[in-house]
Motif scaffolding. Structure first.
Motif, mmCIF file in Angstrom:
data_model
loop_
_atom_site.group_PDB
_atom_site.id
_atom_site.type_symbol
_atom_site.label_atom_id
_atom_site.label_comp_id
_atom_site.label_asym_id
_atom_site.label_seq_id
_atom_site.Cartn_x
_atom_site.Cartn_y
_atom_site.Cartn_z
ATOM 1 N N MET A 261 0.807 3.614 1.813
ATOM 2 C CA MET A 261 1.150 4.104 3.154
ATOM 3 C C MET A 261 2.324 3.361 3.801
ATOM 4 O O MET A 261 2.939 3.864 4.722
ATOM 5 C CB MET A 261 -0.063 4.064 4.072
ATOM 6 C CG MET A 261 -0.763 2.743 4.209
ATOM 7 S SD MET A 261 -0.118 1.757 5.560
ATOM 8 C CE MET A 261 -0.763 2.650 6.943
ATOM 9 N N ALA B 223 0.865 -1.192 0.000
ATOM 10 C CA ALA B 223 0.000 0.000 0.000
ATOM 11 C C ALA B 223 0.892 1.230 0.000
ATOM 12 O O ALA B 223 2.040 1.185 0.463
ATOM 13 C CB ALA B 223 -0.897 0.010 1.232
ATOM 14 N N ASN C 162 -9.816 6.589 -2.316
ATOM 15 C CA ASN C 162 -10.027 6.335 -0.887
ATOM 16 C C ASN C 162 -9.252 7.355 -0.044
ATOM 17 O O ASN C 162 -8.036 7.467 -0.170
ATOM 18 C CB ASN C 162 -9.548 4.913 -0.545
ATOM 19 C CG ASN C 162 -9.927 4.507 0.872
ATOM 20 O OD1 ASN C 162 -10.715 5.178 1.541
ATOM 21 N ND2 ASN C 162 -9.357 3.407 1.345
ATOM 22 N N MET D 296 -0.134 3.183 -6.880
ATOM 23 C CA MET D 296 -1.155 3.842 -6.078
ATOM 24 C C MET D 296 -0.832 5.333 -5.980
ATOM 25 O O MET D 296 0.227 5.725 -5.491
ATOM 26 C CB MET D 296 -1.241 3.225 -4.687
ATOM 27 C CG MET D 296 -2.436 3.748 -3.924
ATOM 28 S SD MET D 296 -2.702 2.887 -2.380
ATOM 29 C CE MET D 296 -3.785 1.592 -2.901
ATOM 30 N N ARG E 126 -0.015 -6.332 -4.436
ATOM 31 C CA ARG E 126 -1.012 -6.692 -3.425
ATOM 32 C C ARG E 126 -1.505 -8.109 -3.688
ATOM 33 O O ARG E 126 -1.962 -8.422 -4.781
ATOM 34 C CB ARG E 126 -2.176 -5.710 -3.493
ATOM 35 C CG ARG E 126 -3.010 -5.691 -2.240
ATOM 36 C CD ARG E 126 -3.977 -4.525 -2.283
ATOM 37 N NE ARG E 126 -3.456 -3.336 -1.629
ATOM 38 C CZ ARG E 126 -4.213 -2.306 -1.251
ATOM 39 N NH1 ARG E 126 -5.502 -2.318 -1.471
ATOM 40 N NH2 ARG E 126 -3.680 -1.262 -0.662
ATOM 41 N N TRP F 69 -10.003 1.754 7.744
ATOM 42 C CA TRP F 69 -8.782 1.256 7.114
ATOM 43 C C TRP F 69 -7.688 1.072 8.152
ATOM 44 O O TRP F 69 -7.433 1.962 8.947
ATOM 45 C CB TRP F 69 -8.292 2.214 6.017
ATOM 46 C CG TRP F 69 -7.523 1.454 4.967
ATOM 47 C CD1 TRP F 69 -8.037 0.936 3.819
ATOM 48 C CD2 TRP F 69 -6.137 1.111 4.991
ATOM 49 N NE1 TRP F 69 -7.039 0.284 3.128
ATOM 50 C CE2 TRP F 69 -5.871 0.366 3.814
ATOM 51 C CE3 TRP F 69 -5.095 1.343 5.876
ATOM 52 C CZ2 TRP F 69 -4.609 -0.133 3.511
ATOM 53 C CZ3 TRP F 69 -3.841 0.837 5.583
ATOM 54 C CH2 TRP F 69 -3.603 0.112 4.411
ATOM 55 N N VAL G 206 -8.239 8.139 3.675
ATOM 56 C CA VAL G 206 -8.231 7.602 5.040
ATOM 57 C C VAL G 206 -7.881 8.725 6.008
ATOM 58 O O VAL G 206 -6.891 9.441 5.812
ATOM 59 C CB VAL G 206 -7.207 6.448 5.197
ATOM 60 C CG1 VAL G 206 -7.345 5.819 6.581
ATOM 61 C CG2 VAL G 206 -7.388 5.393 4.116
ATOM 62 N N ASP H 241 -4.246 9.932 4.484
ATOM 63 C CA ASP H 241 -3.650 8.940 3.584
ATOM 64 C C ASP H 241 -4.651 8.730 2.467
ATOM 65 O O ASP H 241 -5.729 8.183 2.681
ATOM 66 C CB ASP H 241 -3.409 7.636 4.368
ATOM 67 C CG ASP H 241 -3.381 6.389 3.481
ATOM 68 O OD1 ASP H 241 -3.294 6.517 2.254
ATOM 69 O OD2 ASP H 241 -3.439 5.281 4.047
ATOM 70 N N THR H 242 -4.300 9.179 1.271
ATOM 71 C CA THR H 242 -5.202 9.015 0.132
ATOM 72 C C THR H 242 -4.633 7.975 -0.819
ATOM 73 O O THR H 242 -3.468 8.080 -1.202
ATOM 74 C CB THR H 242 -5.336 10.345 -0.644
ATOM 75 O OG1 THR H 242 -5.734 11.350 0.268
ATOM 76 C CG2 THR H 242 -6.341 10.236 -1.767
ATOM 77 N N GLY H 243 -5.432 7.015 -1.193
ATOM 78 C CA GLY H 243 -4.970 6.004 -2.144
ATOM 79 C C GLY H 243 -5.897 5.918 -3.340
ATOM 80 O O GLY H 243 -7.109 5.770 -3.192
#
Ligand code: SER
Length: 298
Positions: free
Chosen positions: A42, A40, A234, A86, A68, A184, A236, A262-264
C-alpha cells in the motif's frame, strides 16, 4: 504450481474483474520520505488511497517488491522473509467489502484458479472496539460464501472474548479478533481500517478441526493451531484515516473521502502452501539459487 503460473493466474483473475495491471514500483521509494524501503504494497499507493486519481483507474492488481524489517525476528522460520513480493488487489473508491471477499474466495477455491479445498480455509474479522464497530458485514459475507460450498461457518459472535479460558474461540471457522490481528494501519497517521485475514490449514488430515481438540488443554489447542495454520491473505477495508493506540486499536479515526480495498498476499508464502512445501526456500523461487550455491560451495 510454478511461481510464474501463480503470478499469471492472479493477474488474469483480477484483470477479468476489471483491474488494470500495475508494475511494481521501486523498492526504494522515490517520493516518500517516511520510509527507507517500501514495506507494504500500500505504501506507493497512499496518495491514491487518500483520494488522488490514479492514471490507471480505480481497480488495480500488482505484485509489489517489499522489504519488511518490522518482523525481522521471525525471519528464518518457515514463513517470514525480509524481501518478498506482495500480491496486491486495489479498489480506489470503487467496489468494497462484499466483492472483495467474494473474489478472494473465488480465486482461492475455483478449480480454474487455485482450487484450494475450502474446508482448509479459516478467516478472521475485526471484533470491534469503542472506536470502531464489529465487522458484521464481513462475518455475514464469509458465512454466505462458505455456505455456498456447503460449509456451515460459525462466526463465534456469542462467546466472551474477555475470558481467556474460553477455548470455544478456537473452534470457529470465522473468528473475531482484536485490533492486534484485525486492524491494519501505519505506525503514524494514515489510511487504516478493519481487515479480514485468510488462514490455510497445512495438513489436509485435520480438516475436522474440533476432533483434534478433544482432551487437549487451551494451551495445547493454541500451540496446535499456531503450527497448523498459515496466514495467506489479508483484505483491508480502508475507510478511515487515523492512528492506532498502544493496543493496536483505532484511535482518532475519521472516515476517508472514499472506501478502498487494500489486499495483501504473500506471493512466496502462497506458493509454498500451494506446493505443499515446508518453507518458501523449497519453491522454484529459491531452489535454482540454492543449487548454484550448493554447487560452488562443495
Ligand atoms: N496493507 C496490508 C499489509 O501490508 C495488506 O496489503 O499486510
Amino acid at each position: 504450481m510454478q511461481s510464474k503460473e501463480l503470478r499469471e493466474k492472479f493477474i488474469k483473475f483480477y484483470e477479468s474483474k476489471g483491474h488494470a495491471f500495475l508494475p511494481s514500483s521501486s523498492l526504494v521509494p522515490k517520493e516518500d520520505p517516511t520510509v527507507l524501503f517500501t514495506t507494504a504494497g500500500m505504501q506507493p499507493l497512499i496518495p491514491y488511497l487518500l483520494g488522488q486519481k490514479h492514471p490507471k483507474g480505480k481497480r488495480l492488481v500488482n505484485l509489489q517488491k517489499c522489504l519488511r524489517t518490522g518482523d525481522i525476528e521471525e525471519v528464518g522460520d518457515n514463513r517470514h522473509l525480509t524481501f518478498f513480493e506482495m500480491m496486491g488487489v486495489w479498489s480506489l473508491g470503487d467496489y468494497f467489502k462484499i466483492d472483495s471477499i467474494r473474489w478472494t474466495y473465488d480465486f482461492l477455491t475455483s478449480p480454474d484458479y487455485l482450487g484450494l479445498d475450502p474446508r482448509r480455509l479459516f478467516v478472521t474479522v475485526y471484533r470491534g472496539s469503542d472506536k470502531a464497530e464489529r465487522d458484521i458485514e464481513a462475518v455475514n459475507t464469509w458465512k454466505e460464501v462458505f455456505g455456498e460450498s456447503g460449509i456451515e461457518a460459525d462466526s463465534g459472535v456469542e462467546f466472551d472474548w474477555s475470558n481467556p479460558d474460553d477455548s470455544a474461540k478456537y473452534l470457529y471457522r470465522i473468528t473475531q479478533r482484536s485490533g492486534k490481528d484485525n486492524w491494519w494501519g501505519l505506525p503514524y497517521k494514515g489510511p487504516c481500517g478493519p481487515c479480514s485475514e485468510v488462514y490455510y490449514l497445512l495438513d489436509s488430515n485435520n480438516v475436522d478441526l474440533e476432533k483434534n481438540f478433544e482432551g487437549k488443554s487451551l494451551q495445547e489447542i493454541e500451540v496446535f493451531i499456531e503450527n497448523q495454520v498459515v496466514e495467506i491473505w489479508n483484505n483491508v477495508f480502508m475507510q478511515f484515516e487515523g492512528v492506532k493506540d498502544e493496543n493496536d486499536e483505532p484511535l482518532e479515526i475519521i472516515p476517508m473521502i472514499s472506501k478502498n480495498i487494500d489486499t495483501g498476499v504473500g506471493y512466496e508464502r502462497l506458493l509454498t502452501v500451494l506446493n505443499n512445501k515446508k518453507s518458501p526456500y523449497e519453491t522454484d523461487l529459491f531452489t535454482p539459487i540454492l543449487e548454484v550455491v550448493d554447487k560452488y560451495s562443495r
